[in-house]
Motif scaffolding. Structure first.
Motif, mmCIF file in Angstrom:
data_model
loop_
_atom_site.group_PDB
_atom_site.id
_atom_site.type_symbol
_atom_site.label_atom_id
_atom_site.label_comp_id
_atom_site.label_asym_id
_atom_site.label_seq_id
_atom_site.Cartn_x
_atom_site.Cartn_y
_atom_site.Cartn_z
ATOM 1 N N VAL A 1 0.851 -1.186 0.000
ATOM 2 C CA VAL A 1 0.000 0.000 0.000
ATOM 3 C C VAL A 1 0.889 1.240 0.000
ATOM 4 N N ILE A 2 0.668 2.129 -0.954
ATOM 5 C CA ILE A 2 1.429 3.379 -1.024
ATOM 6 C C ILE A 2 0.818 4.372 -0.045
ATOM 7 N N MET A 3 1.619 4.805 0.934
ATOM 8 C CA MET A 3 1.093 5.679 1.974
ATOM 9 C C MET A 3 1.400 7.149 1.742
ATOM 10 N N THR A 4 2.668 7.484 1.494
ATOM 11 C CA THR A 4 3.042 8.875 1.276
ATOM 12 C C THR A 4 4.395 8.901 0.598
ATOM 13 N N CYS A 5 4.877 10.100 0.297
ATOM 14 C CA CYS A 5 6.231 10.234 -0.225
ATOM 15 C C CYS A 5 6.892 11.444 0.411
#
Length: 225
Positions: free
Chosen positions: A188-192
């Motif tokens: 799951v991509i949460m933030t960058c």
């Protein structure tokens, strides 16, 4: 620098020099940051570091989609627009940033350009994308853990002269980031985090957000008066 000075001087950087950041330095920063605490020592994070043409492709496609009116497509659920005191704090920092950059309230073109800078991850030479294993959803606990890792990254970077800004706009189109960076579907991509050498001539970099006094959010229970 000592820890108190490190925390007190750190700021979000929204203007960067184009100079590349050495891979070895990023690896050193991540080596420090991974000492962050995590629930039951689960260490639920994965880190994908983008630079060069892959990052430019993410920027280009994000910008094109958002300018075309595409809807956000994030992996994680968001709260929607801020309201009340949270909205006021958002407005306050925006006013400071616009004032520093000389962007007038009625200047729709420049205000739109500022928004697009966020989708371009502020043109930083590096983007650090944080993900976690999808099997951990619903992910409140691992979100907390990734927050700890994120803070470790920004502090370790600042100590080494690098600027950062945690940039949720950069993963507004998580599908684009996933495709370009070849991030597995089971993460799951949460933030960058945008990262690079700060451009000291970029006016917004001098802006520091104000923190509330302790008494506004802290309660002491069981202590003598």
């Amino acid at each position: 620098m000592d820890f108190t000075t490190l925390v007190a001087t750190r700021r979000s950087v929204r203007g960067y020099k184009p100079d590349p950041v050495p891979r070895e330095l990023i690896d050193e920063i991540l080596h420090v940051a991974k000492g962050a605490p995590s629930s039951m020592n689960s260490q639920p994070w994965h880190v994908h570091v983008l630079t060069g043409e892959p990052l430019e492709e993410v920027r280009r496609r994000n910008t094109e989609l958002m300018l075309a009116g595409a809807k956000a497509n994030r992996d994680i659920h968001t709260h929607g627009p801020y309201e009340g005191v949270h909205r006021q704090r958002q407005v306050d920092i925006a006013k400071e940033l616009f004032a520093a950059m000389g962007i007038a309230r009625e200047d729709k073109v420049m205000r739109q350009d500022w928004v697009m800078r966020g989708f371009r991850q502020f043109d930083a030479p590096v983007s650090i994308v944080l993900t976690y294993d999808r099997i951990l959803d619903p992910g409140a606990t691992c979100h907390f853990d990734l927050g700890a890792l994120s803070y470790g990254i920004v502090l370790a970077a600042w100590e080494r002269g690098l600027g950062t800004v945690v940039n949720g706009q950069g993963i507004t189109r998580s599908d684009v980031v996933r495709e370009v960076a070849n991030i597995p579907d089971d993460e799951v991509i949460m933030t960058c985090i945008a990262m690079g050498w700060p451009d000291d001539g970029f006016a917004a970099n001098a802006v520091r957000s104000v923190r509330e006094p302790n008494e506004a959010f802290v309660r002491y229970v069981g202590f003598p008066d």
